[in-house]
Design an enzyme around this catalytic site. Structure first.
Site, PDB file in Angstrom:
ATOM      1  N   GLU A 112       7.355   0.625  16.182  1.00 49.82           N
ATOM      2  CA  GLU A 112       8.420   1.125  15.317  1.00 49.82           C
ATOM      3  C   GLU A 112       8.594   2.615  15.622  1.00 49.82           C
ATOM      4  O   GLU A 112       7.886   3.179  16.446  1.00 49.82           O
ATOM      5  CB  GLU A 112       8.022   0.936  13.847  1.00 49.82           C
ATOM      6  CG  GLU A 112       7.762  -0.504  13.475  1.00 49.82           C
ATOM      7  CD  GLU A 112       7.520  -0.693  11.983  1.00 49.82           C
ATOM      8  OE1 GLU A 112       6.414  -0.375  11.515  1.00 49.82           O
ATOM      9  OE2 GLU A 112       8.444  -1.170  11.286  1.00 49.82           O
ATOM     10  N   ASN A 137       0.809  -1.231   0.000  1.00 49.98           N
ATOM     11  CA  ASN A 137       0.000   0.000   0.000  1.00 49.98           C
ATOM     12  C   ASN A 137       0.838   1.276   0.000  1.00 49.98           C
ATOM     13  O   ASN A 137       0.490   2.253  -0.665  1.00 49.98           O
ATOM     14  CB  ASN A 137      -0.991  -0.017   1.163  1.00 49.98           C
ATOM     15  CG  ASN A 137      -0.328  -0.159   2.503  1.00 49.98           C
ATOM     16  OD1 ASN A 137       0.720  -0.779   2.629  1.00 49.98           O
ATOM     17  ND2 ASN A 137      -0.917   0.419   3.517  1.00 49.98           N
TER      18      ASN A 137
HETATM   19  O1  TXE Z   1      -0.988  -8.836   2.538  1.00 47.36           O
HETATM   20  P1  TXE Z   1       0.126  -9.829   3.014  1.00 47.36           P
HETATM   21  P2  TXE Z   1      -1.989  -8.995   1.313  1.00 47.36           P
HETATM   22  C1  TXE Z   1      -4.258  -6.203   4.936  1.00 47.36           C
HETATM   23  C2  TXE Z   1      -5.405  -5.722   4.084  1.00 47.36           C
HETATM   24  C3  TXE Z   1      -5.304  -6.586   2.888  1.00 47.36           C
HETATM   25  C4  TXE Z   1      -4.888  -7.886   3.518  1.00 47.36           C
HETATM   26  C5  TXE Z   1      -4.211  -8.853   2.618  1.00 47.36           C
HETATM   27  O2  TXE Z   1      -6.617  -5.982   4.742  1.00 47.36           O
HETATM   28  O3  TXE Z   1      -6.494  -6.692   2.178  1.00 47.36           O
HETATM   29  O4  TXE Z   1      -4.000  -7.514   4.533  1.00 47.36           O
HETATM   30  O5  TXE Z   1      -3.220  -8.185   1.860  1.00 47.36           O
HETATM   31  C6  TXE Z   1       4.443 -11.102   2.504  1.00 47.36           C
HETATM   32  N1  TXE Z   1       5.809 -15.287   5.143  1.00 47.36           N
HETATM   33  N2  TXE Z   1      -3.072  -5.392   4.768  1.00 47.36           N
HETATM   34  O6  TXE Z   1      -2.413 -10.402   1.131  1.00 47.36           O
HETATM   35  O7  TXE Z   1      -0.020 -11.126   2.298  1.00 47.36           O
HETATM   36  C7  TXE Z   1       3.898 -10.572   1.200  1.00 47.36           C
HETATM   37  O8  TXE Z   1       4.626 -11.092   0.108  1.00 47.36           O
HETATM   38  C8  TXE Z   1       6.446 -14.128   4.970  1.00 47.36           C
HETATM   39  C9  TXE Z   1      -2.808  -4.435   5.796  1.00 47.36           C
HETATM   40  O9  TXE Z   1      -1.401  -8.341   0.156  1.00 47.36           O
HETATM   41  O10 TXE Z   1       0.108  -9.813   4.478  1.00 47.36           O
HETATM   42  C10 TXE Z   1       4.102  -9.084   1.392  1.00 47.36           C
HETATM   43  O11 TXE Z   1       5.461  -8.739   1.148  1.00 47.36           O
HETATM   44  N3  TXE Z   1       5.959 -13.114   4.249  1.00 47.36           N
HETATM   45  C11 TXE Z   1      -1.445  -3.925   5.716  1.00 47.36           C
HETATM   46  C12 TXE Z   1       3.772  -8.887   2.871  1.00 47.36           C
HETATM   47  O12 TXE Z   1       3.922 -10.180   3.447  1.00 47.36           O
HETATM   48  C13 TXE Z   1       4.759 -13.267   3.672  1.00 47.36           C
HETATM   49  C14 TXE Z   1      -0.876  -3.671   4.395  1.00 47.36           C
HETATM   50  C15 TXE Z   1       2.356  -8.390   3.142  1.00 47.36           C
HETATM   51  O13 TXE Z   1       1.434  -9.149   2.428  1.00 47.36           O
HETATM   52  C16 TXE Z   1       4.032 -14.461   3.815  1.00 47.36           C
HETATM   53  C17 TXE Z   1      -1.203  -4.728   3.455  1.00 47.36           C
HETATM   54  C18 TXE Z   1       4.598 -15.493   4.589  1.00 47.36           C
HETATM   55  N4  TXE Z   1       3.985 -16.664   4.803  1.00 47.36           N
HETATM   56  C19 TXE Z   1      -2.306  -5.496   3.661  1.00 47.36           C
HETATM   57  N5  TXE Z   1       2.863 -14.317   3.149  1.00 47.36           N
HETATM   58  C20 TXE Z   1      -1.064  -2.853   6.707  1.00 47.36           C
HETATM   59  N6  TXE Z   1      -1.123  -3.173   7.991  1.00 47.36           N
HETATM   60  O14 TXE Z   1      -0.653  -1.777   6.341  1.00 47.36           O
HETATM   61  C21 TXE Z   1       2.862 -13.090   2.598  1.00 47.36           C
HETATM   62  N7  TXE Z   1       4.012 -12.447   2.893  1.00 47.36           N
END
Ligand code: TXE
Length: 480
Positions: free
Chosen positions: A461, A151
């Site tokens: 952080e 994001n």
């Molecule tokens: O996030 P992911 P996604 C929330 C938001 C969104 C939902 C899913 O609701 O719709 O999460 O988004 C990495 N081991 N937020 O699926 O998967 C992944 O490659 C290690 C809130 O896109 O959590 C990416 O680099 N890493 C949020 C990062 O984790 C892993 C911002 C985040 O992706 C992994 C984004 C694993 N097993 C989404 N699986 C905020 N808090 O700002 C995935 N990743």
């Protein structure tokens, strides 16, 4: 021809060891425009070897020298601001002017802030009168992992990398596979800034593969992660039995509590921003707008009027909102709007896809959407949606507002609007959220602790908190 994104390992740009790639889509046109390496465990192993080789020199460098290199990275990000802002907008779908004004300057500021923080930092000494002197040493951890979401791509990537590097660690970092471009360009910035080889290694690929391999690697001693709460759970389950240090910044369902005695115009303007900036794809966006019932109708009509003025369109033009991150995310938003209706909510405005003619005809655009008529307990008001949708809920008393605000599994941030200073503090202190804004939103001082309570995360952080996270405290006691 599509652009090829490469890993940055041991100071060099290279493809993944298995040579496979992932298509990278520009969400504003719905088409592939570049590819990124689908890295795996083998790449993590290689990056860790490079990091270990670089570690003694980097962690042993004087603070002044380390600081100077990090300031140079900040200078070079600033010098390439236009290029990086364009790349961020194409990769993520956000308006280019937003990337230019917020994301990229903040990425530079992250490096500058921590480059300066280490110079001004001092450690504790404790005297046991007549017996001993203790001092606390803050050692770098060694090799650490930083994993960031899509994001605010470069903004959040550098928010982790900068303090990790500043405290003398070597880093294995992974940006989201949905937004790898500015992390790739950062590799180039690091090379031109003279960051020694192996100090920072950037690997691209799927979270479940290369991300998981980073978390599992026994020689990566700490993980700083921002992303979804479910991913955070999985990560914690892997890392905890290995006794890794963990910092998790996860989701939110943030309340905006609006009392009738607020400055109405300022509140309205800021609430529109806190709802729809970056298409509502910021973990700090206020998605539950709790409004005092005495002026509920006035608020709803003024808010909807103002929201209807927002322009959704080609992110390379002067729009208020660009494209959503992906086709899947667009489907998620549509699902939640359908759910809101099923749960008895009314769509006050939006609730539809936006079709843009010309270049962006196949992009993933959604109108800013306002829902009313739903109780705080329904799924729509409890689950993180992470898009351009907000819900307005009336409240009668301060207690009711606080109870509703806290009645969620999340606890990231909250905003309070009131002119009553006593009430502002009292409400703030009773809220279960890591960050509270009073009469403002997203006003950030990088020295302050940043993070969430409950399902919104573990650890903080920012400022000293980040310097502490990326170091091990060692107590040295000398008998007098
Ligand atoms: O996030 P992911 P996604 C929330 C938001 C969104 C939902 C899913 O609701 O719709 O999460 O988004 C990495 N081991 N937020 O699926 O998967 C992944 O490659 C290690 C809130 O896109 O959590 C990416 O680099 N890493 C949020 C990062 O984790 C892993 C911002 C985040 O992706 C992994 C984004 C694993 N097993 C989404 N699986 C905020 N808090 O700002 C995935 N990743």
């Amino acid at each position: 021809m599509s652009q090829q994104i490469l890993n940055y390992v041991d100071g060099e740009l290279k493809p993944s060891k298995n040579g496979t790639t992932i298509d990278n889509i520009d969400p504003s046109i719905g088409r592939v425009y570049s590819t990124l390496p689908a890295s795996s465990t083998e790449d993590v192993n290689g990056a860790v070897l490079a990091a270990k080789k670089a570690l003694p020199q980097w962690s042993g460098l004087s603070i002044e020298k380390r600081s100077k290199i990090l300031h140079r990275i900040a200078d070079n990000i600033e010098a390439r601001r236009e290029e990086l802002a364009l790349a961020e907008s194409v990769d993520n779908g956000k308006p280019k002017h937003l990337a230019n004004q917020i994301d990229i300057p903040r990425a530079a500021a992250n490096f500058r802030f921590f480059a300066s923080a280490i110079v001004g930092n001092s450690t504790d000494a404790n005297v046991m009168e007549g017996q001993a002197v203790n001092y606390t040493r803050r050692k770098s951890i060694g090799v650490v992992g930083c994993i960031s979401p899509w994001n605010l791509p470069l903004y959040l990537f550098t928010w982790k990398i900068a303090p990790a590097l500043a405290t003398g660690n070597c880093v294995i970092a992974k940006p989201s596979e949905l937004t790898p471009m500015t992390a790739f360009l950062l590799s180039d910035v690091c090379i031109e800034s003279g960051l020694p080889a192996g100090v920072l290694n950037i690997l691209h690929g799927y979270g479940a593969e290369v991300g998981q391999a980073i978390v599992e690697h026994p020689e990566i001693k700490a993980i700083s992660f921002t992303g979804g709460t479910n991913t955070g759970k999985k990560l914690a389950a892997t890392a905890a039995p290995m006794f890794k240090k963990l910092s998790l910044e996860l989701g939110g369902k943030n309340p905006n509590i609006i009392f009738e005695d607020c400055d109405f115009d300022e509140m309205l303007e800021t609430t529109v921003r806190s709802s729809f900036t970056n298409q509502g794809e910021i973990c700090l966006c206020g998605s539950r707008i709790l409004v005092q019932n005495t002026f509920y109708d006035r608020f709803c009509s003024a808010f909807v009027d103002r929201v209807n003025k927002l322009v959704v369109g080609d992110p390379l033009t002067e729009v208020s909102m660009g494209a959503l991150i992906s086709y899947d995310h667009l489907q998620k938003i549509k699902y939640y709007v359908a759910l809101a209706k099923e749960e008895g909510g009314t769509v006050l405005t939006g609730g539809r896809e936006v079709r843009i003619s010309g270049r962006c005809a196949e992009g993933y655009f959604y109108a800013p959407t306002v829902i009313a008529g739903l109780g705080n307990g329904c799924r729509f008001n409890q689950e993180e949606i992470f898009g351009p949708i907000v819900s307005i809920i009336p409240f009668k008393s301060e207690d009711e507002a606080i109870n509703m605000a806290n009645d969620t599994t999340y606890g990231l941030s909250a905003t309070i609007w009131t002119s009553d200073v006593k009430r502002a503090h009292n409400v703030a202190h009773r809220l279960e959220a890591g960050v509270i804004w009073i009469n403002c939103w997203l006003l950030r001082d990088l020295r302050t602790p940043f993070g969430g309570m409950k399902a919104s995360g573990v650890g903080r952080e920012g400022g000293d908190e980040a310097l502490r996270f990326f170091t091990e405290a060692q107590n040295v006691c000398i008998k007098l």
